[in-house]
Motif scaffolding. Structure first.
Motif, PDB file in Angstrom:
ATOM      1  N   LEU A 132    -119.839 -69.524  48.000  1.00 17.88           N
ATOM      2  CA  LEU A 132    -120.808 -68.878  48.886  1.00 17.88           C
ATOM      3  C   LEU A 132    -120.104 -68.310  50.112  1.00 17.88           C
ATOM      4  O   LEU A 132    -120.218 -68.825  51.227  1.00 17.88           O
ATOM      5  N   VAL A 133    -119.382 -67.198  49.923  1.00 12.54           N
ATOM      6  CA  VAL A 133    -118.526 -66.664  50.978  1.00 12.54           C
ATOM      7  C   VAL A 133    -119.162 -65.506  51.750  1.00 12.54           C
ATOM      8  O   VAL A 133    -118.549 -64.967  52.663  1.00 12.54           O
ATOM      9  N   SER A 134    -120.383 -65.136  51.404  1.00 19.13           N
ATOM     10  CA  SER A 134    -121.071 -64.087  52.159  1.00 19.13           C
ATOM     11  C   SER A 134    -122.561 -64.389  52.197  1.00 19.13           C
ATOM     12  O   SER A 134    -123.067 -65.212  51.431  1.00 19.13           O
ATOM     13  N   SER A 135    -123.265 -63.706  53.092  1.00 17.16           N
ATOM     14  CA  SER A 135    -124.702 -63.926  53.251  1.00 17.16           C
ATOM     15  C   SER A 135    -125.494 -63.518  52.022  1.00 17.16           C
ATOM     16  O   SER A 135    -126.654 -63.937  51.853  1.00 17.16           O
ATOM     17  N   ALA A 136    -124.897 -62.727  51.142  1.00 17.05           N
ATOM     18  CA  ALA A 136    -125.588 -62.288  49.933  1.00 17.05           C
ATOM     19  C   ALA A 136    -125.518 -63.334  48.821  1.00 17.05           C
ATOM     20  O   ALA A 136    -126.232 -63.225  47.816  1.00 17.05           O
ATOM     21  N   ASP A 137    -124.668 -64.343  48.984  1.00 14.31           N
ATOM     22  CA  ASP A 137    -124.509 -65.374  47.954  1.00 14.31           C
ATOM     23  C   ASP A 137    -125.547 -66.475  48.136  1.00 14.31           C
ATOM     24  O   ASP A 137    -125.841 -66.877  49.273  1.00 14.31           O
ATOM     25  N   THR A 138    -126.083 -66.984  47.039  1.00  8.35           N
ATOM     26  CA  THR A 138    -127.099 -68.032  47.113  1.00  8.35           C
ATOM     27  C   THR A 138    -126.798 -69.151  46.109  1.00  8.35           C
ATOM     28  O   THR A 138    -126.160 -68.937  45.082  1.00  8.35           O
ATOM     29  N   ASP A 139    -127.295 -70.321  46.427  1.00  7.32           N
ATOM     30  CA  ASP A 139    -127.228 -71.483  45.550  1.00  7.32           C
ATOM     31  C   ASP A 139    -128.617 -72.111  45.548  1.00  7.32           C
ATOM     32  O   ASP A 139    -129.111 -72.524  46.609  1.00  7.32           O
ATOM     33  N   LYS A 140    -129.246 -72.185  44.383  1.00  9.97           N
ATOM     34  CA  LYS A 140    -130.630 -72.654  44.295  1.00  9.97           C
ATOM     35  C   LYS A 140    -130.737 -73.844  43.343  1.00  9.97           C
ATOM     36  O   LYS A 140    -130.124 -73.844  42.282  1.00  9.97           O
ATOM     37  N   ARG A 141    -131.540 -74.832  43.735  1.00 11.49           N
ATOM     38  CA  ARG A 141    -131.787 -76.004  42.895  1.00 11.49           C
ATOM     39  C   ARG A 141    -133.288 -76.266  42.813  1.00 11.49           C
ATOM     40  O   ARG A 141    -133.966 -76.321  43.849  1.00 11.49           O
ATOM     41  N   ALA A 142    -133.770 -76.474  41.605  1.00 17.22           N
ATOM     42  CA  ALA A 142    -135.148 -76.906  41.374  1.00 17.22           C
ATOM     43  C   ALA A 142    -135.100 -78.269  40.706  1.00 17.22           C
ATOM     44  O   ALA A 142    -134.354 -78.468  39.744  1.00 17.22           O
ATOM     45  N   ILE A 143    -135.862 -79.223  41.230  1.00 18.76           N
ATOM     46  CA  ILE A 143    -135.857 -80.592  40.708  1.00 18.76           C
ATOM     47  C   ILE A 143    -137.282 -81.006  40.387  1.00 18.76           C
ATOM     48  O   ILE A 143    -138.185 -80.844  41.216  1.00 18.76           O
ATOM     49  N   VAL A 144    -137.477 -81.551  39.201  1.00 21.06           N
ATOM     50  CA  VAL A 144    -138.765 -82.112  38.783  1.00 21.06           C
ATOM     51  C   VAL A 144    -138.493 -83.497  38.227  1.00 21.06           C
ATOM     52  O   VAL A 144    -137.625 -83.653  37.346  1.00 21.06           O
ATOM     53  N   MET A 190    -129.933 -72.239  49.448  1.00 23.69           N
ATOM     54  CA  MET A 190    -128.952 -72.129  50.513  1.00 23.69           C
ATOM     55  C   MET A 190    -128.192 -70.805  50.389  1.00 23.69           C
ATOM     56  O   MET A 190    -127.940 -70.323  49.284  1.00 23.69           O
ATOM     57  N   TYR A 191    -127.871 -70.240  51.550  1.00 21.35           N
ATOM     58  CA  TYR A 191    -127.150 -68.974  51.624  1.00 21.35           C
ATOM     59  C   TYR A 191    -125.716 -69.211  52.083  1.00 21.35           C
ATOM     60  O   TYR A 191    -125.422 -70.164  52.806  1.00 21.35           O
TER      61      TYR A 191
END
Length: 357
Positions: free
Chosen positions: A228-240, A218-219
């Motif tokens: 995440l206050v700008s388009s350059a910020d990201t939040d990533k999750r990987a689930i197994v 997510m951006y």
């Protein structure tokens, strides 16, 4: 004469299609009394929860129409609410849980609108506790609320293999009130990345168990909630995760890695292992252990036990116990929407009733 016969046949076919349409009202009302000690302002808390019991309360409308040729059109409108006050959850939205429509066939399901994304689907089988009052939501409130606004989604099942994905043009129009609400509506002219999100999943299931993996990106966007206050910020999750079934028992476990790249970088891991056992068809026991590690900062361990007594097909009585062990800098509460004194261990309990319709 031929035209008249054709018209009669067409009318009969249309009537048959309409006859195969359906609209259903459904829902769950779930609440009870909870207790936990070492609250943030000292002392203990006794009261009714606002977010969830064993599962969040909701009601909805679901409809479908047979289009012929193996295709069906459908819609889902689903609202989440707090039984203790009657207030709407999910940022006060009338249909904050789901608001979508689409088409399904043997080739899969295409969905448009606010919908559950793959970070929710991937946990359905392996997480035996689910979105309960004592659960992994204490470590990441997004996981039991993994939904996307303005989204296009696909889910297909082929001989035990499930593939799915979502793409959102603006992932979250609510906020900052509500769990995981981030006020990131996106769809900003001239900023094609703002508040975009995509999720994907691959899973395999059979009679004895299965395994699944997902990836979620997510951006951020202008005006959204931190971090995440700008388009350059990201939040990533990987689930197994994976699960196995034998007799009346199911065992499931998994790993969740989260990376947040914003003003400050953060990395965390959740490891979970749990089991569900049906003592009788009317009585079931669940247990789960979870370990949360926030890199270079803190860690916590949560132990959960739960008992369910199924009075009928619609009504369940349950009791849930949780114990959270926090490191010196951790402040993870044992209960969803609860509070805790930083660095304190915490015990929580709830007794509740659930009815489905």
């Amino acid at each position: 004469m031929k035209k008249a016969i054709a018209a009669v046949l067409l009318a009969g076919t249309s009537a048959l299609a309409w006859g195969q349409s359906s609209v259903a009202l459904y829902g769950i009302v779930d609440t009870g009394i909870e207790y936990y000690n070492n609250a943030a302002k000292g002392g203990s808390f006794v009261g009714m929860p606002s977010l969830t019991g064993e599962v969040p309360s909701r009601f909805g409308l679901r409809g479908q129409e047979d289009l012929g040729g193996g295709y069906k059109a459908f819609f889902v409108l689903e609202s989440g609410f707090a039984p203790n006050s009657g207030a709407l959850n999910y940022g006060g939205r009338l249909f904050g849980r789901q608001a979508n429509l689409g088409v399904t066939s043997d080739y899969g399901t295409l969905t448009l609108g606010r919908q559950m994304n793959m970070s929710m689907y991937v946990l359905f089988n392996a997480d035996v506790i689910g979105p309960s009052i004592h659960s992994m939501a204490s470590f990441d409130s997004y996981l039991p609320n993994a939904r996307s606004d303005n989204a296009v989604g696909y889910l297909g099942k082929f001989h035990g293999v499930t593939v799915g994905g979502t793409y959102s043009f603006g992932r979250d129009a609510a906020g900052p009130a509500g769990p995981s609400a981030t006020n990131c509506a996106g769809q900003i002219p001239g900023d094609a990345v703002a508040c975009r999100q995509y999720t994907m999943m691959l899973a395999y299931d059979n009679a004895w168990g299965g395994a699944a993996a997902s990836y979620d990106v997510m951006y951020g966007g202008p005006g959204a909630s931190a971090p995440l206050v700008s388009s350059a910020d990201t939040d990533k999750r990987a689930i197994v995760d994976a699960y196995v079934k034998f007799g009346a028992t199911k065992v499931g476990g998994g790993w969740i890695r989260r990376n947040t790249a914003a003003a400050e970088h953060a990395q965390s891991d959740i490891f979970f292992l749990g089991a569900e056992y049906y003592v009788t068809p009317m009585f079931a026991l669940d247990a789960q252990a979870l370990r949360y590690i926030l890199r270079d900062h803190s860690n916590s361990t949560l132990l959960v036990g739960r008992a369910n007594y199924f009075i009928s097909k619609r009504t369940t009585l349950y009791a849930s116990l949780g114990y959270m062990m926090n490191s010196a800098l951790a402040a993870n509460a044992v209960a969803a929407a609860g509070t805790v004194t930083p660095g304190a261990n915490q015990f929580g309990a709830m007794m509740g009733i659930q009815q489905r319709f």
